[in-house]
Structures are given as structure tokens and as C-alpha cells.
Design a protein around this motif. Structure first.
Motif, PDB file in Angstrom:
ATOM      1  N   VAL A   6       0.846  -1.187   0.000  1.00 26.37           N
ATOM      2  CA  VAL A   6       0.000   0.000   0.000  1.00 26.37           C
ATOM      3  C   VAL A   6       0.883   1.239   0.000  1.00 26.37           C
ATOM      4  N   THR A   7       0.616   2.143  -0.935  1.00 26.78           N
ATOM      5  CA  THR A   7       1.302   3.420  -1.011  1.00 26.78           C
ATOM      6  C   THR A   7       0.228   4.488  -1.160  1.00 26.78           C
ATOM      7  N   GLY A   8      -0.053   5.209  -0.098  1.00 25.47           N
ATOM      8  CA  GLY A   8      -1.125   6.206  -0.145  1.00 25.47           C
ATOM      9  C   GLY A   8      -2.449   5.529  -0.439  1.00 25.47           C
ATOM     10  N   SER A   9      -3.118   5.968  -1.498  1.00 30.35           N
ATOM     11  CA  SER A   9      -4.406   5.372  -1.868  1.00 30.35           C
ATOM     12  C   SER A   9      -4.248   4.267  -2.907  1.00 30.35           C
ATOM     13  N   ARG A  10      -2.998   3.918  -3.238  1.00 25.45           N
ATOM     14  CA  ARG A  10      -2.719   2.890  -4.247  1.00 25.45           C
ATOM     15  C   ARG A  10      -2.326   1.584  -3.555  1.00 25.45           C
ATOM     16  N   VAL A  11      -2.892   0.495  -4.051  1.00 25.03           N
ATOM     17  CA  VAL A  11      -2.552  -0.846  -3.566  1.00 25.03           C
ATOM     18  C   VAL A  11      -1.946  -1.612  -4.725  1.00 25.03           C
ATOM     19  N   ILE A  12      -0.844  -2.307  -4.464  1.00 22.94           N
ATOM     20  CA  ILE A  12      -0.268  -3.211  -5.466  1.00 22.94           C
ATOM     21  C   ILE A  12      -0.386  -4.611  -4.897  1.00 22.94           C
ATOM     22  N   ARG A  13      -0.997  -5.476  -5.692  1.00 23.55           N
ATOM     23  CA  ARG A  13      -1.291  -6.835  -5.233  1.00 23.55           C
ATOM     24  C   ARG A  13      -1.341  -7.777  -6.414  1.00 23.55           C
ATOM     25  N   THR A  14      -1.513  -9.058  -6.112  1.00 22.46           N
ATOM     26  CA  THR A  14      -1.674 -10.074  -7.138  1.00 22.46           C
ATOM     27  C   THR A  14      -3.061  -9.952  -7.767  1.00 22.46           C
ATOM     28  N   VAL A  15      -3.112 -10.076  -9.094  1.00 25.86           N
ATOM     29  CA  VAL A  15      -4.395 -10.055  -9.801  1.00 25.86           C
ATOM     30  C   VAL A  15      -5.154 -11.346  -9.485  1.00 25.86           C
ATOM     31  N   LEU A  16      -6.435 -11.234  -9.290  1.00 25.73           N
ATOM     32  CA  LEU A  16      -7.286 -12.393  -9.039  1.00 25.73           C
ATOM     33  C   LEU A  16      -7.802 -12.949 -10.365  1.00 25.73           C
ATOM     34  N   PRO A  17      -7.974 -14.270 -10.487  1.00 34.53           N
ATOM     35  CA  PRO A  17      -8.495 -14.843 -11.732  1.00 34.53           C
ATOM     36  C   PRO A  17      -9.807 -14.208 -12.190  1.00 34.53           C
ATOM     37  N   ALA A  18     -10.655 -13.814 -11.264  1.00 33.39           N
ATOM     38  CA  ALA A  18     -11.937 -13.203 -11.622  1.00 33.39           C
ATOM     39  C   ALA A  18     -11.770 -11.827 -12.265  1.00 33.39           C
ATOM     40  N   ASP A  62       3.920 -20.933 -12.370  1.00 34.67           N
ATOM     41  CA  ASP A  62       5.302 -20.443 -12.421  1.00 34.67           C
ATOM     42  C   ASP A  62       5.382 -18.949 -12.739  1.00 34.67           C
ATOM     43  N   GLY A  63       4.254 -18.269 -12.775  1.00 33.12           N
ATOM     44  CA  GLY A  63       4.258 -16.855 -13.120  1.00 33.12           C
ATOM     45  C   GLY A  63       3.513 -16.022 -12.103  1.00 33.12           C
ATOM     46  N   ARG A  64       3.653 -14.718 -12.270  1.00 32.83           N
ATOM     47  CA  ARG A  64       2.970 -13.776 -11.386  1.00 32.83           C
ATOM     48  C   ARG A  64       2.387 -12.650 -12.220  1.00 32.83           C
ATOM     49  N   VAL A  65       1.244 -12.168 -11.811  1.00 26.76           N
ATOM     50  CA  VAL A  65       0.647 -10.976 -12.406  1.00 26.76           C
ATOM     51  C   VAL A  65       0.276 -10.059 -11.242  1.00 26.76           C
ATOM     52  N   LEU A  66       0.938  -8.918 -11.197  1.00 29.79           N
ATOM     53  CA  LEU A  66       0.651  -7.908 -10.179  1.00 29.79           C
ATOM     54  C   LEU A  66      -0.193  -6.806 -10.798  1.00 29.79           C
ATOM     55  N   CYS A  67      -0.960  -6.140  -9.958  1.00 22.79           N
ATOM     56  CA  CYS A  67      -1.726  -4.988 -10.447  1.00 22.79           C
ATOM     57  C   CYS A  67      -1.626  -3.854  -9.447  1.00 22.79           C
ATOM     58  N   ALA A  68      -1.787  -2.651  -9.976  1.00 20.93           N
ATOM     59  CA  ALA A  68      -1.924  -1.452  -9.152  1.00 20.93           C
ATOM     60  C   ALA A  68      -3.401  -1.093  -9.165  1.00 20.93           C
ATOM     61  N   VAL A  69      -3.945  -0.853  -7.991  1.00 25.43           N
ATOM     62  CA  VAL A  69      -5.366  -0.555  -7.854  1.00 25.43           C
ATOM     63  C   VAL A  69      -5.513   0.801  -7.164  1.00 25.43           C
ATOM     64  N   GLU A  70      -6.329   1.662  -7.751  1.00 23.20           N
ATOM     65  CA  GLU A  70      -6.667   2.953  -7.151  1.00 23.20           C
ATOM     66  C   GLU A  70      -8.178   3.096  -7.162  1.00 23.20           C
ATOM     67  N   GLN A  71      -8.721   3.444  -6.029  1.00 25.64           N
ATOM     68  CA  GLN A  71     -10.171   3.631  -5.887  1.00 25.64           C
ATOM     69  C   GLN A  71     -10.959   2.441  -6.446  1.00 25.64           C
ATOM     70  N   GLY A  72     -10.457   1.229  -6.171  1.00 30.45           N
ATOM     71  CA  GLY A  72     -11.143   0.012  -6.574  1.00 30.45           C
ATOM     72  C   GLY A  72     -10.990  -0.367  -8.039  1.00 30.45           C
ATOM     73  N   ARG A  73     -10.154   0.363  -8.787  1.00 28.69           N
ATOM     74  CA  ARG A  73      -9.999   0.110 -10.225  1.00 28.69           C
ATOM     75  C   ARG A  73      -8.553  -0.266 -10.535  1.00 28.69           C
ATOM     76  N   ILE A  74      -8.367  -1.315 -11.340  1.00 28.14           N
ATOM     77  CA  ILE A  74      -7.025  -1.706 -11.770  1.00 28.14           C
ATOM     78  C   ILE A  74      -6.519  -0.665 -12.758  1.00 28.14           C
ATOM     79  N   VAL A  75      -5.370  -0.050 -12.425  1.00 27.06           N
ATOM     80  CA  VAL A  75      -4.814   1.017 -13.262  1.00 27.06           C
ATOM     81  C   VAL A  75      -3.434   0.669 -13.805  1.00 27.06           C
ATOM     82  N   GLY A  76      -2.906  -0.476 -13.417  1.00 27.84           N
ATOM     83  CA  GLY A  76      -1.615  -0.920 -13.931  1.00 27.84           C
ATOM     84  C   GLY A  76      -1.470  -2.404 -13.704  1.00 27.84           C
ATOM     85  N   LEU A  77      -0.652  -3.053 -14.550  1.00 21.73           N
ATOM     86  CA  LEU A  77      -0.423  -4.482 -14.379  1.00 21.73           C
ATOM     87  C   LEU A  77       0.941  -4.883 -14.917  1.00 21.73           C
ATOM     88  N   ALA A  78       1.469  -5.942 -14.329  1.00 23.46           N
ATOM     89  CA  ALA A  78       2.768  -6.480 -14.723  1.00 23.46           C
ATOM     90  C   ALA A  78       2.713  -7.997 -14.633  1.00 23.46           C
TER      91      ALA A  78
END
Length: 171
Positions: A6-18, A62-78
Motif C-alpha cells: 500500500v502506497t497512499g491510496s494505491r494498492v499493489i497486489r496479485t491479480v485475481l483470476p476473476a 510459475d508466473g505472477r501478475v501484479l496490479c496497481a489498484v486505485e479507488q477500486g480500479r485496476i490502473v496498472g499491471l505487470a
């Protein structure tokens, strides 16, 4: 492995399959903005079913997908993993996208930092990626993050991609 950062109002976490459809939509918006000069605004995809591709990436053990979430919306992914046939100390960044309406807001930098943190925790020493020669914005971003041309993989004549390398362990 990062569970959540968590950085301010941004959360970076693993993307969920849904969230595969949201990820696919962000990917489509980013690609359309990266390549605005294609006729009719249609970005060639070689017939790729991106929803299926993202579902597959999210399911890979064997892989990872991270996302950046702001205000409940995915705004970045890796998306990253060890490339086929490579040593375990190497990781490849396969996809890295920021929603165009969030460019230059720090999303990409924060997401990249989370990737590097995870790579270090996993004992990775080298990261690689390829970027389209026409995507100057991405090339400039990667250069600011410390990526350099890969001396082991120079582009061949007519190649549409540049190959970059990043010293994860600060070599």
C-alpha cells in the motif's frame, strides 16, 4: 512474495483470476494508446485472444501478475516469470501496462518497484524484456528505471522489438 503493498491510496497486489476481463480491457486501452498511428485505431494483435491469454497467465503456477489498484480500479499491471529454458535467476517481464489516463502519475514507477522487490525476494539477478521499436514512451520509462539494451540479444535487421536487461541484484 508480495501479498499487498500500500502506497497512499494505491494498492499493489496479485491479480485475481476473476479480474481477467478488467485486465484484458486495461491491456486493450494501453495498446491502443501506445500505437495510435495504426489505420482506424485498430492495433494488430495477430489474432490473439487476449482474454484467454490473460486467463492463462493468471493460472500459471510459475508466473505472477501484479496490479496497481486505485479507488477500486485496476490502473496498472505487470506479468512476469522465468522464460522457457532460462536459469532460475532470470525473470522476464512479459507484460507491463498502465492505464493511459494514469500515465505520469507514478503508477508505473510504483508497480515496477514492486516487481523489483519481488524479484529480489525470489533471488532473481537479471530481468529481461522486449519492447516494440515504435513504443518510445515505454522505452523512455524503462530507461528511467535502469533498463539497458541487452548485449546478449541485439536486435536483428528488421526486428520489431528491442531487448532490454535489468540488473535486479544491483550488479
Amino acid at each position: 512474495m508480495i501479498s499487498e503493498r500500500v502506497t497512499g491510496s494505491r494498492v499493489i497486489r496479485t491479480v485475481l483470476p476473476a479480474e481477467a476481463e478488467a485486465v484484458t480491457a486495461l491491456h486493450a486501452r494501453a495498446r491502443a494508446a501506445y500505437y495510435p498511428d495504426y489505420p482506424d485505431g485498430v492495433v494488430p494483435d495477430g489474432g490473439t485472444d487476449w482474454l484467454a491469454a490473460w486467463r492463462s497467465a493468471l493460472a500459471r503456477p510459475d508466473g505472477r501478475v501484479l496490479c496497481a489498484v486505485e479507488q477500486g480500479r485496476i490502473v496498472g499491471l505487470a506479468s512476469f516469470r522465468t522464460p522457457e529454458g532460462a536459469a532460475a535467476e532470470m525473470v522476464k517481464l512479459f507484460q507491463f501496462h498502465v492505464d493511459p489516463d494514469r500515465w505520469r502519475s507514478g503508477v508505473g514507477t510504483a508497480l515496477h518497484a514492486a516487481c523489483v522487490e519481488e524479484w529480489r525476494a525470489d533471488g532473481r539477478r537479471i530481468a529481461v524484456l522486449d519492447v516494440h521499436v515504435g513504443n518510445r514512451r515505454a522505452q523512455a520509462f524503462y530507461a528511467r528505471q535502469g533498463w539497458e539494451p541487452d548485449p546478449y540479444h541485439p536486435p536483428a535487421d528488421g526486428d520489431q522489438h528491442l531487448f532490454l536487461r535489468y540488473a535486479v541484484a544491483g550488479e
